[in-house]
Design a protein around this motif. Sequence first.
Motif, PDB file in Angstrom:
ATOM      1  N   SER A   1      -8.653   3.693   7.636  1.00  0.00           N
ATOM      2  CA  SER A   1      -8.197   2.985   6.436  1.00  0.00           C
ATOM      3  C   SER A   1      -7.404   1.748   6.803  1.00  0.00           C
ATOM      4  CB  SER A   1      -7.327   3.891   5.577  1.00  0.00           C
ATOM      5  OG  SER A   1      -8.073   4.979   5.137  1.00  0.00           O
ATOM      6  N   SER A   2      -6.558   1.868   7.821  1.00  0.00           N
ATOM      7  CA  SER A   2      -5.755   0.711   8.224  1.00  0.00           C
ATOM      8  C   SER A   2      -6.638  -0.396   8.781  1.00  0.00           C
ATOM      9  CB  SER A   2      -4.712   1.119   9.267  1.00  0.00           C
ATOM     10  OG  SER A   2      -3.811   2.043   8.698  1.00  0.00           O
TER      11      SER A   2
ATOM     12  N   LEU B   1      -8.080  -2.203   5.881  1.00  0.00           N
ATOM     13  CA  LEU B   1      -7.049  -3.040   5.254  1.00  0.00           C
ATOM     14  C   LEU B   1      -6.773  -4.292   6.089  1.00  0.00           C
ATOM     15  CD1 LEU B   1      -4.680  -3.493   3.210  1.00  0.00           C
ATOM     16  CD2 LEU B   1      -3.264  -2.117   4.765  1.00  0.00           C
TER      17      LEU B   1
ATOM     18  N   HIS C   1       2.476  -2.173   4.516  1.00  0.00           N
ATOM     19  CA  HIS C   1       1.515  -1.058   4.597  1.00  0.00           C
ATOM     20  C   HIS C   1       2.243   0.272   4.836  1.00  0.00           C
ATOM     21  CE1 HIS C   1      -1.921   1.289   5.407  1.00  0.00           C
ATOM     22  NE2 HIS C   1      -2.033   1.087   6.701  1.00  0.00           N
TER      23      HIS C   1
ATOM     24  N   THR D   1       0.862  -1.185   0.000  1.00  0.00           N
ATOM     25  CA  THR D   1       0.000   0.000   0.000  1.00  0.00           C
ATOM     26  C   THR D   1       0.900   1.237   0.000  1.00  0.00           C
ATOM     27  OG1 THR D   1      -0.174   0.403   2.363  1.00  0.00           O
ATOM     28  CG2 THR D   1      -1.640  -1.301   1.443  1.00  0.00           C
TER      29      THR D   1
ATOM     30  N   LEU E   1      -7.898   2.866   0.340  1.00  0.00           N
ATOM     31  CA  LEU E   1      -7.863   1.875   1.426  1.00  0.00           C
ATOM     32  C   LEU E   1      -9.192   1.762   2.159  1.00  0.00           C
ATOM     33  CD1 LEU E   1      -4.408   2.364   3.144  1.00  0.00           C
ATOM     34  CD2 LEU E   1      -5.228   0.368   1.892  1.00  0.00           C
TER      35      LEU E   1
ATOM     36  N   LEU F   1     -10.529  -3.718  -2.040  1.00  0.00           N
ATOM     37  CA  LEU F   1      -9.444  -4.466  -1.398  1.00  0.00           C
ATOM     38  C   LEU F   1      -9.684  -5.967  -1.509  1.00  0.00           C
ATOM     39  CD1 LEU F   1      -8.768  -2.389   1.853  1.00  0.00           C
ATOM     40  CD2 LEU F   1      -7.113  -2.898   0.056  1.00  0.00           C
TER      41      LEU F   1
END
Length: 328
Positions: free
Chosen positions: A97-98, A101, A73, A8, A53, A59
Amino acid sequence: MAKHVLVTGGAGYIGSHACKALRAAGYVPVTYDSFVTGWRDAVKFGPLEEGDLADRARLDEVFARWQPVAVMHFAALSLVGESMKDPGKYWRANVLSSLTLIEAAVAAGCLDFVFSSTCATYGDQDGVVLDETTRQMPINAYGGSKRAIEDMLRDFGNSHGLRSVIFRYFNVAGGDPEAEVGEFHRPETHLIPLMLDAIDGRRPALTVFGSDYATPDGTCIRDYVHVSDLVDAHVLGLKWLEAGKPSEVFCLGTGKGFSVREVIAQSRAVTNRDVPILEGERRPGDAAVLVSGSTKAVSTLGWTPKRAELATMIADAWRWHQSGHYEK
Ligand code: UDP
Protein backbone atom coordinates in the motif's frame (compact mmCIF):
# COMPACT_ATOMS: atom_id res chain seq x y z
CA MET A 1 -4.58 29.72 -0.89
CA ALA A 2 -5.38 26.88 1.50
CA LYS A 3 -2.56 24.39 1.92
CA HIS A 4 -3.93 20.88 1.83
CA VAL A 5 -2.10 17.98 3.41
CA LEU A 6 -3.14 14.44 2.53
CA VAL A 7 -3.37 12.50 5.81
CA THR A 8 -3.61 8.75 5.28
CA GLY A 9 -5.17 7.10 8.29
CA GLY A 10 -6.64 10.45 9.35
CA ALA A 11 -9.52 8.59 11.00
CA GLY A 12 -7.19 6.62 13.25
CA TYR A 13 -5.79 7.37 16.70
CA ILE A 14 -2.64 9.24 15.73
CA GLY A 15 -3.92 10.47 12.35
CA SER A 16 -6.96 12.18 13.87
CA HIS A 17 -4.77 14.00 16.41
CA ALA A 18 -2.48 15.03 13.53
CA CYS A 19 -5.47 16.47 11.66
CA LYS A 20 -6.33 18.58 14.69
CA ALA A 21 -2.73 19.85 14.95
CA LEU A 22 -2.55 20.57 11.21
CA ARG A 23 -5.75 22.59 11.32
CA ALA A 24 -4.46 24.55 14.32
CA ALA A 25 -1.29 25.30 12.30
CA GLY A 26 -3.33 26.69 9.37
CA TYR A 27 -3.33 23.66 7.04
CA VAL A 28 -6.36 21.81 5.69
CA PRO A 29 -5.96 18.11 6.51
CA VAL A 30 -7.60 15.86 3.89
CA THR A 31 -8.20 12.47 5.49
CA TYR A 32 -7.74 9.43 3.26
CA ASP A 33 -9.00 6.38 5.11
CA SER A 34 -10.45 2.97 4.31
CA PHE A 35 -12.15 2.63 7.74
CA VAL A 36 -10.68 -0.83 8.19
CA THR A 37 -9.38 0.40 11.56
CA GLY A 38 -10.43 4.09 11.53
CA TRP A 39 -13.48 5.84 12.98
CA ARG A 40 -15.86 8.13 11.09
CA ASP A 41 -16.44 10.10 14.29
CA ALA A 42 -12.73 10.93 14.40
CA VAL A 43 -12.81 12.87 11.11
CA LYS A 44 -13.59 16.33 12.49
CA PHE A 45 -10.94 18.70 11.26
CA GLY A 46 -11.11 18.67 7.45
CA PRO A 47 -12.53 16.89 4.41
CA LEU A 48 -12.74 13.12 4.08
CA GLU A 49 -11.86 10.97 1.06
CA GLU A 50 -12.76 7.37 1.65
CA GLY A 51 -10.51 4.92 -0.16
CA ASP A 52 -8.02 2.12 0.00
CA LEU A 53 -4.31 2.79 -0.32
CA ALA A 54 -3.97 -0.08 -2.75
CA ASP A 55 -6.37 1.71 -5.13
CA ARG A 56 -4.06 3.72 -7.37
CA ALA A 57 -6.86 5.21 -9.51
CA ARG A 58 -8.63 6.51 -6.41
CA LEU A 59 -5.38 7.98 -5.08
CA ASP A 60 -4.69 9.72 -8.41
CA GLU A 61 -8.18 11.23 -8.26
CA VAL A 62 -7.61 12.51 -4.71
CA PHE A 63 -4.19 14.01 -5.50
CA ALA A 64 -5.69 15.76 -8.57
CA ARG A 65 -8.64 17.10 -6.61
CA TRP A 66 -6.79 18.56 -3.60
CA GLN A 67 -3.27 19.19 -4.97
CA PRO A 68 -1.79 18.59 -1.51
CA VAL A 69 1.51 20.24 -0.59
CA ALA A 70 2.54 17.12 1.32
CA VAL A 71 1.54 13.64 2.47
CA MET A 72 1.43 12.51 6.09
CA HIS A 73 1.29 8.75 5.99
CA PHE A 74 -0.16 7.13 9.12
CA ALA A 75 -2.36 4.40 7.65
CA ALA A 76 -0.97 0.99 8.60
CA LEU A 77 -1.58 -2.15 10.53
CA SER A 78 0.38 -1.73 13.74
CA LEU A 79 -0.03 -4.67 16.10
CA VAL A 80 3.14 -6.56 16.97
CA GLY A 81 1.32 -9.69 18.13
CA GLU A 82 -0.91 -9.90 15.05
CA SER A 83 2.10 -9.34 12.79
CA MET A 84 3.76 -12.41 14.30
CA LYS A 85 0.69 -14.54 13.58
CA ASP A 86 0.05 -13.24 10.06
CA PRO A 87 3.17 -11.62 8.57
CA GLY A 88 1.78 -11.70 5.02
CA LYS A 89 -1.07 -9.45 6.06
CA TYR A 90 1.47 -6.89 7.33
CA TRP A 91 3.76 -7.01 4.31
CA ARG A 92 0.79 -6.64 1.97
CA ALA A 93 -1.13 -3.98 3.88
CA ASN A 94 1.85 -1.88 4.92
CA VAL A 95 4.47 -2.31 2.22
CA LEU A 96 2.45 -2.74 -0.97
CA SER A 97 0.00 0.00 0.00
CA SER A 98 2.80 2.40 0.83
CA LEU A 99 4.47 1.69 -2.51
CA THR A 100 1.24 2.55 -4.31
CA LEU A 101 0.88 5.74 -2.29
CA ILE A 102 4.50 6.82 -2.87
CA GLU A 103 4.20 6.20 -6.61
CA ALA A 104 0.96 8.18 -6.75
CA ALA A 105 2.55 11.07 -4.80
CA VAL A 106 5.57 11.17 -7.12
CA ALA A 107 3.33 11.03 -10.22
CA ALA A 108 1.30 13.95 -8.83
CA GLY A 109 4.46 15.96 -8.10
CA CYS A 110 3.70 15.95 -4.36
CA LEU A 111 7.25 15.38 -3.15
CA ASP A 112 7.14 16.22 0.59
CA PHE A 113 6.38 13.15 2.67
CA VAL A 114 6.10 12.70 6.43
CA PHE A 115 6.14 9.07 7.51
CA SER A 116 5.00 7.32 10.65
CA SER A 117 7.65 4.70 11.50
CA THR A 118 8.45 2.91 14.71
CA CYS A 119 11.07 1.91 17.25
CA ALA A 120 9.95 -1.66 16.45
CA THR A 121 12.38 -1.36 13.51
CA TYR A 122 15.25 -1.66 16.04
CA GLY A 123 14.35 -5.07 17.41
CA ASP A 124 15.63 -6.22 20.81
CA GLN A 125 19.08 -4.74 21.39
CA ASP A 126 20.27 -5.55 24.86
CA GLY A 127 21.60 -2.45 26.65
CA VAL A 128 21.82 -0.34 23.48
CA VAL A 129 20.63 3.26 23.72
CA LEU A 130 18.44 3.74 20.67
CA ASP A 131 18.85 6.72 18.41
CA GLU A 132 18.60 7.52 14.71
CA THR A 133 22.00 5.95 14.00
CA THR A 134 21.24 2.61 15.71
CA ARG A 135 21.19 -0.34 13.34
CA GLN A 136 17.65 -1.52 12.56
CA MET A 137 17.17 -5.22 13.24
CA PRO A 138 13.40 -5.82 13.56
CA ILE A 139 12.19 -8.95 15.34
CA ASN A 140 8.59 -8.83 14.15
CA ALA A 141 6.82 -8.38 10.81
CA TYR A 142 5.36 -5.04 11.90
CA GLY A 143 8.85 -3.61 12.43
CA GLY A 144 10.12 -5.32 9.29
CA SER A 145 7.37 -3.83 7.14
CA LYS A 146 8.01 -0.32 8.50
CA ARG A 147 11.74 -0.60 7.88
CA ALA A 148 11.02 -1.65 4.28
CA ILE A 149 8.92 1.49 3.76
CA GLU A 150 11.76 3.63 5.15
CA ASP A 151 14.08 2.02 2.55
CA MET A 152 11.52 2.69 -0.16
CA LEU A 153 11.36 6.39 0.77
CA ARG A 154 15.14 6.65 0.49
CA ASP A 155 15.15 5.00 -2.94
CA PHE A 156 12.39 7.27 -4.24
CA GLY A 157 14.31 10.20 -2.75
CA ASN A 158 17.43 9.28 -4.70
CA SER A 159 15.61 8.65 -7.96
CA HIS A 160 12.62 10.99 -7.95
CA GLY A 161 13.42 13.84 -5.57
CA LEU A 162 10.93 12.72 -2.91
CA ARG A 163 11.91 14.32 0.41
CA SER A 164 10.85 12.61 3.58
CA VAL A 165 10.82 13.14 7.30
CA ILE A 166 10.64 9.76 9.00
CA PHE A 167 9.51 9.66 12.63
CA ARG A 168 10.30 6.52 14.61
CA TYR A 169 7.76 6.50 17.40
CA PHE A 170 8.25 4.95 20.77
CA ASN A 171 4.99 4.11 22.64
CA VAL A 172 2.32 6.65 21.78
CA ALA A 173 -0.13 7.28 24.62
CA GLY A 174 -2.67 9.72 25.98
CA GLY A 175 -5.23 11.72 24.08
CA ASP A 176 -6.28 15.19 23.03
CA PRO A 177 -6.43 17.26 26.28
CA GLU A 178 -9.78 18.64 25.03
CA ALA A 179 -11.02 15.06 24.45
CA GLU A 180 -12.28 15.85 20.92
CA VAL A 181 -10.45 12.71 19.79
CA GLY A 182 -8.70 9.95 21.69
CA GLU A 183 -7.33 6.42 21.59
CA PHE A 184 -9.78 3.79 20.47
CA HIS A 185 -8.98 0.53 18.70
CA ARG A 186 -11.15 -2.47 18.11
CA PRO A 187 -9.91 -4.91 19.17
CA GLU A 188 -7.92 -2.96 21.76
CA THR A 189 -4.46 -4.41 22.41
CA HIS A 190 -2.55 -1.49 23.93
CA LEU A 191 -1.47 -1.39 27.53
CA ILE A 192 -2.93 1.89 28.76
CA PRO A 193 -6.46 1.66 27.28
CA LEU A 194 -6.69 -2.00 28.34
CA MET A 195 -5.66 -1.04 31.83
CA LEU A 196 -8.28 1.72 31.97
CA ASP A 197 -10.83 -0.87 30.83
CA ALA A 198 -9.79 -3.10 33.73
CA ILE A 199 -9.99 -0.16 36.14
CA ASP A 200 -13.54 0.78 35.22
CA GLY A 201 -14.78 -2.79 34.93
CA ARG A 202 -15.16 -3.00 31.13
CA ARG A 203 -12.75 -5.94 31.35
CA PRO A 204 -12.23 -8.26 34.27
CA ALA A 205 -8.45 -7.72 34.52
CA LEU A 206 -5.26 -6.63 32.81
CA THR A 207 -2.92 -9.45 31.86
CA VAL A 208 0.77 -8.66 32.32
CA PHE A 209 2.58 -10.21 29.36
CA GLY A 210 5.65 -11.78 30.93
CA SER A 211 7.37 -11.16 34.25
CA ASP A 212 10.67 -12.89 33.46
CA TYR A 213 12.34 -10.31 31.24
CA ALA A 214 15.85 -9.12 32.12
CA THR A 215 14.56 -5.86 33.60
CA PRO A 216 14.52 -4.74 37.26
CA ASP A 217 10.92 -5.92 37.90
CA GLY A 218 10.82 -8.54 35.11
CA THR A 219 8.30 -6.69 32.92
CA CYS A 220 8.95 -4.92 29.61
CA ILE A 221 10.13 -1.32 29.62
CA ARG A 222 8.77 1.21 27.13
CA ASP A 223 9.19 4.93 26.47
CA TYR A 224 5.74 6.56 26.41
CA VAL A 225 5.21 9.73 24.38
CA HIS A 226 2.05 11.86 24.41
CA VAL A 227 0.12 11.77 21.13
CA SER A 228 -0.36 15.57 21.14
CA ASP A 229 3.39 16.11 21.49
CA LEU A 230 4.02 13.50 18.81
CA VAL A 231 1.77 15.20 16.25
CA ASP A 232 3.31 18.60 17.06
CA ALA A 233 6.59 17.10 15.86
CA HIS A 234 4.89 16.13 12.60
CA VAL A 235 3.84 19.72 11.95
CA LEU A 236 7.46 20.77 12.55
CA GLY A 237 8.59 18.01 10.17
CA LEU A 238 6.23 19.32 7.51
CA LYS A 239 7.57 22.85 7.96
CA TRP A 240 11.10 21.47 7.75
CA LEU A 241 10.32 20.03 4.32
CA GLU A 242 8.44 23.15 3.22
CA ALA A 243 11.58 25.17 4.07
CA GLY A 244 13.44 23.03 1.51
CA LYS A 245 15.52 21.11 4.06
CA PRO A 246 16.77 17.57 3.35
CA SER A 247 15.26 14.22 4.25
CA GLU A 248 15.75 13.30 7.90
CA VAL A 249 14.94 10.63 10.48
CA PHE A 250 13.87 11.50 14.03
CA CYS A 251 13.11 9.32 17.03
CA LEU A 252 10.14 10.51 19.07
CA GLY A 253 10.19 9.48 22.70
CA THR A 254 10.76 11.16 26.04
CA GLY A 255 13.92 9.23 26.88
CA LYS A 256 12.37 7.78 30.03
CA GLY A 257 11.46 4.12 30.32
CA PHE A 258 8.61 2.69 32.42
CA SER A 259 8.00 -0.98 33.09
CA VAL A 260 4.52 -2.48 32.76
CA ARG A 261 4.33 -2.61 36.55
CA GLU A 262 5.34 1.05 36.82
CA VAL A 263 2.61 2.03 34.35
CA ILE A 264 0.11 0.08 36.46
CA ALA A 265 1.27 1.83 39.65
CA GLN A 266 1.03 5.23 37.96
CA SER A 267 -2.49 4.44 36.74
CA ARG A 268 -3.57 3.51 40.25
CA ALA A 269 -2.24 6.86 41.45
CA VAL A 270 -3.89 8.89 38.67
CA THR A 271 -7.31 7.25 38.80
CA ASN A 272 -7.27 6.49 42.53
CA ARG A 273 -8.66 3.04 41.68
CA ASP A 274 -7.33 -0.47 41.77
CA VAL A 275 -6.14 -2.34 38.65
CA PRO A 276 -7.07 -6.04 38.70
CA ILE A 277 -4.05 -7.96 37.37
CA LEU A 278 -3.42 -11.41 35.93
CA GLU A 279 0.10 -12.69 35.33
CA GLY A 280 0.41 -14.02 31.78
CA GLU A 281 2.93 -15.42 29.33
CA ARG A 282 5.26 -13.32 27.22
CA ARG A 283 3.68 -11.95 24.02
CA PRO A 284 5.67 -13.14 20.98
CA GLY A 285 7.62 -10.36 19.26
CA ASP A 286 8.00 -8.10 22.33
CA ALA A 287 11.42 -6.56 22.96
CA ALA A 288 12.43 -6.30 26.64
CA VAL A 289 13.42 -2.62 26.54
CA LEU A 290 12.65 0.11 23.99
CA VAL A 291 13.72 3.56 25.16
CA SER A 292 14.85 6.49 23.05
CA GLY A 293 18.27 7.96 23.69
CA SER A 294 17.76 10.71 21.13
CA THR A 295 17.26 14.45 21.52
CA LYS A 296 17.64 15.15 17.80
CA ALA A 297 13.99 16.18 17.31
CA VAL A 298 14.42 18.71 20.15
CA SER A 299 17.74 20.13 18.95
CA THR A 300 17.09 20.02 15.19
CA LEU A 301 13.35 20.56 14.77
CA GLY A 302 12.83 22.64 17.89
CA TRP A 303 10.35 20.09 19.24
CA THR A 304 9.25 20.89 22.79
CA PRO A 305 7.15 18.10 24.34
CA LYS A 306 4.62 19.71 26.67
CA ARG A 307 2.90 16.67 28.13
CA ALA A 308 5.92 14.43 28.73
CA GLU A 309 4.92 13.12 32.18
CA LEU A 310 3.45 9.61 32.21
CA ALA A 311 0.84 10.80 34.75
CA THR A 312 -0.36 13.45 32.27
CA MET A 313 -0.68 10.85 29.49
CA ILE A 314 -2.70 8.55 31.72
CA ALA A 315 -4.87 11.42 33.01
CA ASP A 316 -5.66 12.52 29.42
CA ALA A 317 -6.40 8.93 28.38
CA TRP A 318 -8.64 8.50 31.45
CA ARG A 319 -10.59 11.69 30.66
CA TRP A 320 -11.26 10.40 27.13
CA HIS A 321 -12.04 6.94 28.46
CA GLN A 322 -14.69 8.35 30.75
CA SER A 323 -16.22 10.63 28.12
CA GLY A 324 -19.21 9.40 26.13
CA HIS A 325 -17.07 9.23 22.95
CA TYR A 326 -15.70 5.88 23.97
CA GLU A 327 -19.09 4.16 23.62
CA LYS A 328 -19.56 5.08 19.93
N1 UDP B 1 1.25 -5.30 27.62
C1 UDP B 1 0.79 -6.10 28.68
N2 UDP B 1 -0.53 -6.44 28.69
C2 UDP B 1 -1.42 -6.03 27.75
C3 UDP B 1 -0.95 -5.20 26.69
C4 UDP B 1 0.40 -4.87 26.66
O1 UDP B 1 1.56 -6.51 29.55
O2 UDP B 1 -2.61 -6.40 27.83
C5 UDP B 1 2.68 -4.93 27.57
C6 UDP B 1 3.36 -5.38 26.29
O3 UDP B 1 3.88 -6.68 26.43
C7 UDP B 1 4.44 -4.30 26.13
C8 UDP B 1 3.83 -3.06 26.76
O4 UDP B 1 2.75 -3.51 27.57
O5 UDP B 1 5.58 -4.65 26.88
C9 UDP B 1 3.29 -2.09 25.75
O6 UDP B 1 2.48 -2.81 24.82
P1 UDP B 1 1.56 -2.11 23.76
O7 UDP B 1 0.79 -3.19 23.05
O8 UDP B 1 0.77 -1.03 24.42
O9 UDP B 1 2.57 -1.37 22.77
P2 UDP B 1 3.79 -1.95 21.88
O10 UDP B 1 5.00 -1.86 22.76
O11 UDP B 1 3.47 -3.33 21.44
O12 UDP B 1 3.86 -0.99 20.74
